[in-house]
Enzyme design. Structure first.
Site, mmCIF file in Angstrom:
data_model
loop_
_atom_site.group_PDB
_atom_site.id
_atom_site.type_symbol
_atom_site.label_atom_id
_atom_site.label_comp_id
_atom_site.label_asym_id
_atom_site.label_seq_id
_atom_site.Cartn_x
_atom_site.Cartn_y
_atom_site.Cartn_z
ATOM 1 N N ASP A 6 0.866 -1.168 0.000
ATOM 2 C CA ASP A 6 0.000 0.000 0.000
ATOM 3 C C ASP A 6 0.908 1.225 0.000
ATOM 4 O OD1 ASP A 6 -2.059 1.862 0.341
ATOM 5 O OD2 ASP A 6 -1.974 1.702 2.527
ATOM 6 N N GLY A 8 1.513 4.987 -0.015
ATOM 7 C CA GLY A 8 0.882 6.261 0.290
ATOM 8 C C GLY A 8 1.843 7.411 0.053
ATOM 9 N N ASN A 9 1.356 8.629 0.226
ATOM 10 C CA ASN A 9 2.193 9.799 0.002
ATOM 11 C C ASN A 9 3.299 9.925 1.037
ATOM 12 O OD1 ASN A 9 0.886 11.362 -2.296
ATOM 13 N ND2 ASN A 9 -0.877 11.016 -0.980
ATOM 14 N N ASN A 11 3.939 7.188 3.739
ATOM 15 C CA ASN A 11 4.483 5.870 4.066
ATOM 16 C C ASN A 11 4.018 4.811 3.080
ATOM 17 O OD1 ASN A 11 5.857 6.643 6.517
ATOM 18 N ND2 ASN A 11 3.859 6.770 7.505
ATOM 19 N N VAL A 13 3.254 0.711 3.189
ATOM 20 C CA VAL A 13 3.042 -0.423 4.095
ATOM 21 C C VAL A 13 3.093 -1.706 3.287
ATOM 22 C CG1 VAL A 13 1.522 -1.470 5.811
ATOM 23 C CG2 VAL A 13 1.622 1.016 5.598
ATOM 24 N N ASP A 127 -6.472 3.243 -2.753
ATOM 25 C CA ASP A 127 -6.535 2.809 -1.358
ATOM 26 C C ASP A 127 -7.943 2.930 -0.795
ATOM 27 O OD1 ASP A 127 -6.346 5.577 -1.637
ATOM 28 O OD2 ASP A 127 -5.348 5.854 0.293
ATOM 29 N N ARG A 128 -8.717 3.887 -1.280
ATOM 30 C CA ARG A 128 -10.079 4.070 -0.783
ATOM 31 C C ARG A 128 -10.971 2.908 -1.215
ATOM 32 N NH1 ARG A 128 -12.084 9.999 -2.192
ATOM 33 N NH2 ARG A 128 -13.629 9.464 -0.589
#
Length: 313
Positions: A6, A8-9, A11, A13, A127-128
């Site tokens: 995953d 993200g901007n 982090n 994961v 991610d949503r």
């Protein structure tokens, strides 16, 4: 094993799921049944660095595997959710070069099993959608997922499992950074729940304002969403600050740390045909049915109190 990422901007994961063999009470494994990747055996959170090269990411991932005593050669599938487009080609090459596997990226055209009722479904962050799929699979609907990341998102799912849309707010970290950058004398402080609301020094006052101010924002939005969706709506928190903010909310009853990772696993299973891989050996001793605990309360979900698809994205 299945590797899920995953991106993200702030982090990235990572998680590794291992297969689970269903075993009958007589000790025999189900014949002909392909084991599912349901057991989360490792997870890591690292900084997202857009300037890193393929080899830098590859070495990082391989080192993480080594520390967890996992073999990269054991990865038989990879799925990625990314909201940082410049990193997509880099991560594709990392997967192919270091794991000898072509990844599945969550993007328009990927089968999610969830209708998306957005004016332009392609605008919804990967991610949503992943969070929505996991939440409906695990907790049912209607539900609202509050993801505390760089931005805080509220994603709404109907009782029929339809993605309805949601709300996007600046994350608490962004709010704190803006405050520190625009004031000359206020120091940068750790974001955490203070011992009391009334601060008796600058640090305590800042922490109180950040925590309780943001908590008020979250509960205020949730109150309005409950009026639209109904009081029976399940509210689930996830993300880096999900535990800290979610447990303070008067509405959120469930904090699921690994919701996004499980959503990636679910979508991977819906897109990749069941292919026989290396089947784990069944336990020798007699035991009840072994499962990963993936039920309506599964890996990473903690409860504070009890409270099909017609198109695809």
């Amino acid at each position: 094993m299945l590797l899920v990422l995953d991106v993200g901007n702030t982090n990235t994961v990572l998680g590794v799921f291992d297969q689970v063999v269903k075993v009958h009470p007589d000790g025999d494994a189900n014949v002909g049944e392909v084991p599912r990747y349901e057991r989360l055996v490792a997870n890591w959170r690292v900084a997202t660095r857009q300037g890193s090269t393929v080899d830098e990411y590859g070495v990082l991932f391989r080192n993480l595997f080594s520390m967890a005593s996992l073999e990269a050669s054991g990865i038989h599938g990879i799925v990625i959710s990314s909201v940082v487009p410049p990193l997509d080609p880099v991560l594709r090459q990392v997967c192919e070069r270091y794991f000898n596997s072509k990844p599945l990226l969550i993007e328009p055209g990927v089968k999610t099993g969830m209708p998306v009722h957005y004016d332009n479904p392609a605008e919804v962050g990967a991610d949503r959608i992943v969070n929505a799929v996991a939440a409906f699979e695990k907790y049912g609907g209607p539900c609202v997922i509050v993801d505390f990341g760089t931005a805080t998102t509220f994603d709404c799912v109907s009782a029929k499992g339809e993605y309805l849309g949601g709300v996007i707010c600046p994350g608490i970290g962004i709010s704190a950074d803006a405050l520190f950058q625009r004031t000359a004398r206020l120091p940068r402080v750790e974001i955490r729940k203070p011992a009391r609301v009334i601060g008796t020094n600058t640090v305590g006052s800042l922490q109180s304002g950040l925590y309780y101010g943001y908590l008020g924002l979250v509960d205020g939005i949730l109150e309005l969403l409950l009026e639209e969706l109904g009081k029976e709506t399940r509210l689930i928190a996830t993300g880096g600050l999900g535990s800290m903010i979610g447990t303070g909310s008067k509405y959120i009853k469930t904090v699921d740390e690994f919701l996004t990772l499980e959503g990636l696993r679910i979508i991977w299973e819906r897109n990749v045909a069941a292919r026989p891989g290396p089947t784990p050996k069944a336990p020798q001793q007699r035991s009840p049915q072994v499962s990963s605990g993936a039920s309506r309360k599964t890996t990473g979900g903690t409860e504070r109190s009890a409270s099909t698809p017609r198109s695809t994205r």
